[in-house]
Design a protein around this motif. Structure first.
Motif, PDB file in Angstrom:
ATOM      1  N   ASP A   1       0.982  -1.270   0.111  1.00 51.61           N
ATOM      2  CA  ASP A   1      -0.065  -0.122   0.040  1.00 51.61           C
ATOM      3  C   ASP A   1       1.081   1.119   0.108  1.00 51.61           C
ATOM      4  O   ASP A   1       1.499   1.460   1.083  1.00 51.61           O
ATOM      5  N   LEU A   2       1.078   1.921  -1.022  1.00 49.65           N
ATOM      6  CA  LEU A   2       2.056   2.948  -1.361  1.00 49.65           C
ATOM      7  C   LEU A   2       1.436   4.322  -0.779  1.00 49.65           C
ATOM      8  O   LEU A   2       2.296   5.296  -0.771  1.00 49.65           O
ATOM      9  N   ASP A   3       0.220   4.302  -0.224  1.00 49.14           N
ATOM     10  CA  ASP A   3      -0.406   5.555   0.059  1.00 49.14           C
ATOM     11  C   ASP A   3      -0.274   5.801   1.804  1.00 49.14           C
ATOM     12  O   ASP A   3      -0.595   4.719   2.428  1.00 49.14           O
ATOM     13  N   ALA A   4       0.015   6.824   1.988  1.00 49.59           N
ATOM     14  CA  ALA A   4       0.022   7.246   3.494  1.00 49.59           C
ATOM     15  C   ALA A   4      -1.324   8.208   3.648  1.00 49.59           C
ATOM     16  O   ALA A   4      -1.879   8.717   2.773  1.00 49.59           O
ATOM     17  N   GLU A   5      -1.837   8.102   4.828  1.00 48.48           N
ATOM     18  CA  GLU A   5      -3.060   8.774   5.026  1.00 48.48           C
ATOM     19  C   GLU A   5      -3.235   9.558   6.455  1.00 48.48           C
ATOM     20  O   GLU A   5      -2.633   9.129   7.155  1.00 48.48           O
ATOM     21  N   LEU A   6      -3.794  10.742   6.329  1.00 47.00           N
ATOM     22  CA  LEU A   6      -4.030  11.777   7.270  1.00 47.00           C
ATOM     23  C   LEU A   6      -5.504  11.490   7.752  1.00 47.00           C
ATOM     24  O   LEU A   6      -6.241  11.934   6.897  1.00 47.00           O
ATOM     25  N   ASN A   7      -5.921  11.073   9.016  1.00 40.21           N
ATOM     26  CA  ASN A   7      -7.400  11.339   9.031  1.00 40.21           C
ATOM     27  C   ASN A   7      -7.384  12.410  10.264  1.00 40.21           C
ATOM     28  O   ASN A   7      -6.751  12.157  11.417  1.00 40.21           O
TER      29      ASN A   7
ATOM     30  N   PRO B   1     -13.970  10.370  10.005  1.00 39.13           N
ATOM     31  CA  PRO B   1     -12.896  11.036   9.759  1.00 39.13           C
ATOM     32  C   PRO B   1     -12.645  12.060   8.308  1.00 39.13           C
ATOM     33  O   PRO B   1     -13.370  11.459   7.444  1.00 39.13           O
ATOM     34  N   ILE B   2     -12.152  13.011   8.415  1.00 39.46           N
ATOM     35  CA  ILE B   2     -11.681  13.525   7.101  1.00 39.46           C
ATOM     36  C   ILE B   2     -10.510  12.888   6.714  1.00 39.46           C
ATOM     37  O   ILE B   2      -9.473  13.165   7.531  1.00 39.46           O
ATOM     38  N   SER B   3     -10.115  12.372   5.592  1.00 44.18           N
ATOM     39  CA  SER B   3      -9.022  11.793   4.956  1.00 44.18           C
ATOM     40  C   SER B   3      -8.365  12.622   3.868  1.00 44.18           C
ATOM     41  O   SER B   3      -9.271  12.743   3.048  1.00 44.18           O
ATOM     42  N   LYS B   4      -7.187  12.437   3.959  1.00 49.21           N
ATOM     43  CA  LYS B   4      -6.425  13.069   2.900  1.00 49.21           C
ATOM     44  C   LYS B   4      -5.351  12.252   2.636  1.00 49.21           C
ATOM     45  O   LYS B   4      -4.566  11.544   3.649  1.00 49.21           O
ATOM     46  N   GLU B   5      -4.897  11.452   1.369  1.00 44.60           N
ATOM     47  CA  GLU B   5      -3.884  10.833   1.071  1.00 44.60           C
ATOM     48  C   GLU B   5      -2.824  11.415   0.367  1.00 44.60           C
ATOM     49  O   GLU B   5      -2.984  12.500  -0.126  1.00 44.60           O
ATOM     50  N   PHE B   6      -1.629  10.796   0.751  1.00 45.62           N
ATOM     51  CA  PHE B   6      -0.462  11.365   0.498  1.00 45.62           C
ATOM     52  C   PHE B   6       0.294  10.059  -0.192  1.00 45.62           C
ATOM     53  O   PHE B   6       0.301   8.873   0.383  1.00 45.62           O
ATOM     54  N   ARG B   7       1.392  10.298  -1.125  1.00 45.48           N
ATOM     55  CA  ARG B   7       1.862   9.287  -1.954  1.00 45.48           C
ATOM     56  C   ARG B   7       3.334   8.847  -0.964  1.00 45.48           C
ATOM     57  O   ARG B   7       3.784   7.794  -1.132  1.00 45.48           O
TER      58      ARG B   7
END
Length: 125
Positions: free
Chosen positions: A86-92, A101-107
């Motif tokens: 899983d190459l995505d990191a996530e901020l919740n 949660p409000i989620s934003k994905e980072f690479r």
């Protein structure tokens, strides 16, 4: 961070003055942009009063969603780092009164830590 980072989903610092000008219809009196991060077309803007998540929508990006989150309403937040497959990191970010949660994905992991530190400095202060 360069253009390639932005295209790949990494957060890069956005110009504060330019961001403030773009948000002039959203900001209230005595509110200033202190930090801003761009992720592709979207922005995470830290002001003196709140976190504003700017979500550009549609093919042209002319439709925009401005999500305002007063710092005092953020109950907790988490960072999920990228794994091997899983190459995505996530901020919740969890906001009082909402179970999802409000989620934003980072690479990549590095930029997510930068954004998390800024968020922590506003929420935990």
């Amino acid at each position: 961070m360069g253009i390639l980072d932005g295209l790949l989903g990494n957060a890069s610092e956005a110009d504060i003055r330019g961001t403030e000008k773009d948000l002039q219809n959203i900001l209230i009196a005595n509110e200033r942009v202190e930090q801003a991060y761009k992720v592709i077309r979207d922005l995470m803007v830290f002001t003196t009063k709140r976190l504003i998540i700017v979500d550009k929508q549609g093919v042209t990006g002319k439709k925009t969603d401005y999500h305002s989150i007063p710092y005092k309403t953020i109950t907790h937040f988490s960072v999920e780092t990228a794994g091997t497959f899983d190459l995505d990191a996530e901020l919740n970010i969890w906001v009082s009164g909402s179970s999802a949660p409000i989620s934003k994905e980072f690479r990549k992991d590095k930029s997510i830590y930068d954004v998390q530190k800024v968020l922590a400095s506003y929420v935990l202060d």
